[in-house]
Structure formats: C-alpha cells, structure tokens
Write a protein that holds these residues in place. Structure first.
Motif, short mmCIF file in Angstrom:
data_model
loop_
_atom_site.label_atom_id
_atom_site.label_comp_id
_atom_site.label_asym_id
_atom_site.label_seq_id
_atom_site.Cartn_x
_atom_site.Cartn_y
_atom_site.Cartn_z
N MET A 136 -16.93 11.87 27.26
CA MET A 136 -15.48 12.51 26.63
C MET A 136 -15.72 13.00 25.41
O MET A 136 -16.83 12.83 24.77
N LEU A 137 -14.85 14.14 25.14
CA LEU A 137 -15.32 15.36 24.29
C LEU A 137 -14.40 14.59 22.62
O LEU A 137 -12.96 14.54 23.37
N THR A 138 -15.00 14.04 21.93
CA THR A 138 -13.73 13.91 20.81
C THR A 138 -13.72 15.22 19.31
O THR A 138 -15.11 15.70 19.17
N ILE A 139 -12.61 15.25 19.04
CA ILE A 139 -12.63 17.09 18.16
C ILE A 139 -11.63 16.52 17.33
O ILE A 139 -10.86 15.95 17.68
N ASP A 140 -11.41 16.90 16.05
CA ASP A 140 -10.91 16.55 15.25
C ASP A 140 -9.71 18.08 15.00
O ASP A 140 -9.91 18.45 15.96
N GLN A 141 -8.20 17.44 14.82
CA GLN A 141 -7.20 18.39 15.08
C GLN A 141 -7.52 19.50 14.14
O GLN A 141 -7.06 20.44 15.07
N ALA A 142 -7.78 19.99 13.17
CA ALA A 142 -8.30 21.28 12.29
C ALA A 142 -9.08 21.98 13.19
O ALA A 142 -8.77 22.96 13.19
N ALA A 156 -7.17 26.71 32.74
CA ALA A 156 -8.75 26.86 31.89
C ALA A 156 -9.46 25.77 32.83
O ALA A 156 -9.24 24.91 32.54
N TYR A 157 -10.11 26.70 33.90
CA TYR A 157 -10.78 25.54 34.89
C TYR A 157 -12.05 26.39 34.80
O TYR A 157 -11.84 27.70 34.88
N PRO A 158 -13.27 26.39 34.50
CA PRO A 158 -14.51 27.64 34.62
C PRO A 158 -14.03 28.26 36.24
O PRO A 158 -14.23 27.96 36.95
N SER A 159 -14.71 29.51 35.90
CA SER A 159 -14.81 30.49 36.85
C SER A 159 -16.04 30.67 37.79
O SER A 159 -17.34 29.49 36.86
N ARG A 160 -15.77 30.98 38.81
CA ARG A 160 -17.61 31.04 38.79
C ARG A 160 -18.94 32.02 38.38
O ARG A 160 -19.84 31.09 38.01
N GLY A 171 4.14 28.11 21.91
CA GLY A 171 4.05 26.71 22.08
C GLY A 171 2.90 26.17 22.58
O GLY A 171 1.70 26.44 22.69
N PRO A 172 3.45 25.11 24.01
CA PRO A 172 1.96 24.07 23.97
C PRO A 172 0.65 25.52 25.43
O PRO A 172 0.99 25.84 26.10
N VAL A 173 -0.72 24.81 24.74
CA VAL A 173 -1.79 25.73 25.51
C VAL A 173 -2.27 25.00 26.93
O VAL A 173 -2.07 23.30 25.86
N ASP A 174 -2.87 24.86 27.34
CA ASP A 174 -4.02 24.58 28.68
C ASP A 174 -5.57 24.32 28.11
O ASP A 174 -6.17 25.23 27.33
N PHE A 175 -5.76 23.31 27.35
CA PHE A 175 -6.75 23.04 27.11
C PHE A 175 -8.16 21.90 27.16
O PHE A 175 -6.89 20.60 27.59
N ARG A 176 -9.28 22.20 28.14
CA ARG A 176 -9.32 21.17 28.73
C ARG A 176 -11.27 21.66 28.44
O ARG A 176 -11.34 22.31 28.31
N SER A 177 -11.70 21.08 28.41
CA SER A 177 -12.82 20.21 28.31
C SER A 177 -13.78 19.95 29.72
O SER A 177 -13.58 19.23 30.15
N TYR A 178 -15.45 20.35 30.10
CA TYR A 178 -15.92 20.18 30.96
C TYR A 178 -17.58 20.03 30.50
O TYR A 178 -17.95 20.88 29.54
N ARG A 179 -18.46 19.39 31.69
CA ARG A 179 -19.38 19.44 31.15
C ARG A 179 -19.66 20.23 32.77
O ARG A 179 -19.61 19.75 33.49
N THR A 238 -18.04 18.99 35.97
CA THR A 238 -17.56 17.91 35.36
C THR A 238 -16.49 17.94 34.40
O THR A 238 -16.67 17.97 33.73
N GLU A 239 -14.93 17.55 35.06
CA GLU A 239 -13.77 17.85 33.54
C GLU A 239 -14.41 16.68 33.17
O GLU A 239 -14.43 15.63 33.53
N GLU A 240 -13.62 16.22 31.70
CA GLU A 240 -13.75 15.00 30.92
C GLU A 240 -12.47 15.03 29.91
O GLU A 240 -12.12 16.28 29.88
N GLU A 241 -12.27 13.72 29.27
CA GLU A 241 -11.36 12.90 28.91
C GLU A 241 -11.60 14.16 27.17
O GLU A 241 -12.00 14.28 26.95
N VAL A 242 -10.72 14.68 26.87
CA VAL A 242 -10.63 15.20 25.95
C VAL A 242 -9.75 14.03 23.93
O VAL A 242 -9.26 14.17 24.49
N SER A 243 -10.27 14.01 23.57
CA SER A 243 -9.94 13.09 22.67
C SER A 243 -9.52 13.45 21.64
O SER A 243 -10.85 14.05 20.68
N VAL A 244 -8.21 13.88 20.45
CA VAL A 244 -8.33 15.23 19.31
C VAL A 244 -7.90 13.57 18.48
O VAL A 244 -6.77 12.93 18.20
N VAL A 245 -8.64 13.76 17.55
CA VAL A 245 -8.48 12.81 15.82
C VAL A 245 -8.32 13.67 15.18
O VAL A 245 -8.41 14.35 14.67
N GLU A 246 -7.57 12.52 14.18
CA GLU A 246 -7.22 13.36 12.57
C GLU A 246 -8.70 13.89 12.30
O GLU A 246 -8.50 14.97 10.80
#
Length: 156
Positions: A1-7, A86-90, A116-124, A131-139
């Motif tokens: 899981m990626l933990t990233i601050d809001q800023a 938002a998915y990795p190309s070859r 508006g909203p964007v597609d923001f995704r994280s992968y290993r 492998t897609e992973e969960e993104v946790s946005v914290v203050e």
C-alpha cells in the motif's frame, strides 16, 4: 500500500494538469527504508510528448546525487497519461528500474486536466510484473508532522 500525504497527492495532480497535453513526470523522494514520500521533485519531460515521458539524463543524475547526499531514495516515480487510463504501458513496464518504488500514474483524459476527479493509481513493477496497490491519502504522516511539498525543478 502507498501512503501519501494530501499535499503531495495534490501536487502530483497539479503537475499532471499543468503539463497536459504532454505527459508530466517526477519523483517523490524519502528517507532510505522509510517508504514515506516526503520530497516532491517535479521533473521536465525531456520527450515533451503526450504519449511518452523521459527524464533528462543530466537532471536524473543530479537528482540521484542529491538523494544520495540526503540519504534518500525514490519512494514514488510518477507520470501522467493524457489520453489513456492510469495503467502502465508496455514501455512504462520496460523502463521501471526501481523495484522498491511505487509507480504512480495519473490520467488527465476526458477533461480531467481542467477539473474534476482524476484517476490516481499506484503500482509495484518488479521484473516486468505489475501489481496494483491501494493508495491511502492522509492529512499528515503518523508522527504528527505536516509535510508541505516544495516544488523543485531540475536545473538545466
């Protein structure tokens, strides 16, 4: 899981919107072994292309020297896709050379570059395996410190 601050999350999206219709790219560094993205470094897309990104080799060398001096590593390597999901190309998969990094993709297609909203995704990406992973946005991060990203453009 990626933990990233809001800023930092918001700074990556702002960079993707600012560089649209070209792909945006950059790195968020953090202390070695911490897995916390703390230093936002937007980079210039040397390819200046809507379908491909490339770090300038001089900028990248300078960045790695700075990270080495600061006992940092790339925690996030990010770029945007301007017309696709938002998915990795070859190509993205083949160029993924940081097995410990989170590869963040932001899609600015369908008007997301304006608002508006964007597609923001994280992968290993390790040895070509995505492998897609969960993104946790914290203050802020758990230690209670508030990180305000500093925009640092690589010098030419």
């Amino acid at each position: 899981m990626l933990t990233i601050d809001q800023a930092t999350h918001d700074a990556i999206i702002a960079h993707a919107r600012r560089d649209h219709p070209d792909e945006a790219c950059g790195v968020v560094a953090g202390a070695i072994g911490s897995d916390l993205p703390t230093r936002f470094i937007p980079m210039l897309n040397a390819a200046m292309s809507p379908t491909f990104y490339e770090f300038d080799s001089g900028d990248l060398l300078k960045l790695y020297r700075e990270m080495d001096d600061n006992d940092e590593e790339p925690v996030i390597v990010y770029h945007s896709h301007t017309a696709t999901e938002a998915y990795p190309s070859r190509t993205d998969i083949n160029l993924a050379g940081e097995p410990g990094a989170h590869y963040v993709l932001v899609s600015t297609r369908d008007g997301a570059h304006e608002s508006g909203p964007v597609d923001f995704r994280s992968y290993r990406i390790i040895d070509g395996e995505v492998t897609e992973e969960e993104v946790s946005v914290v203050e802020s991060y758990e230690d209670g410190t508030r990180h305000v990203p500093t925009e640092q453009k690589a010098e030419h």
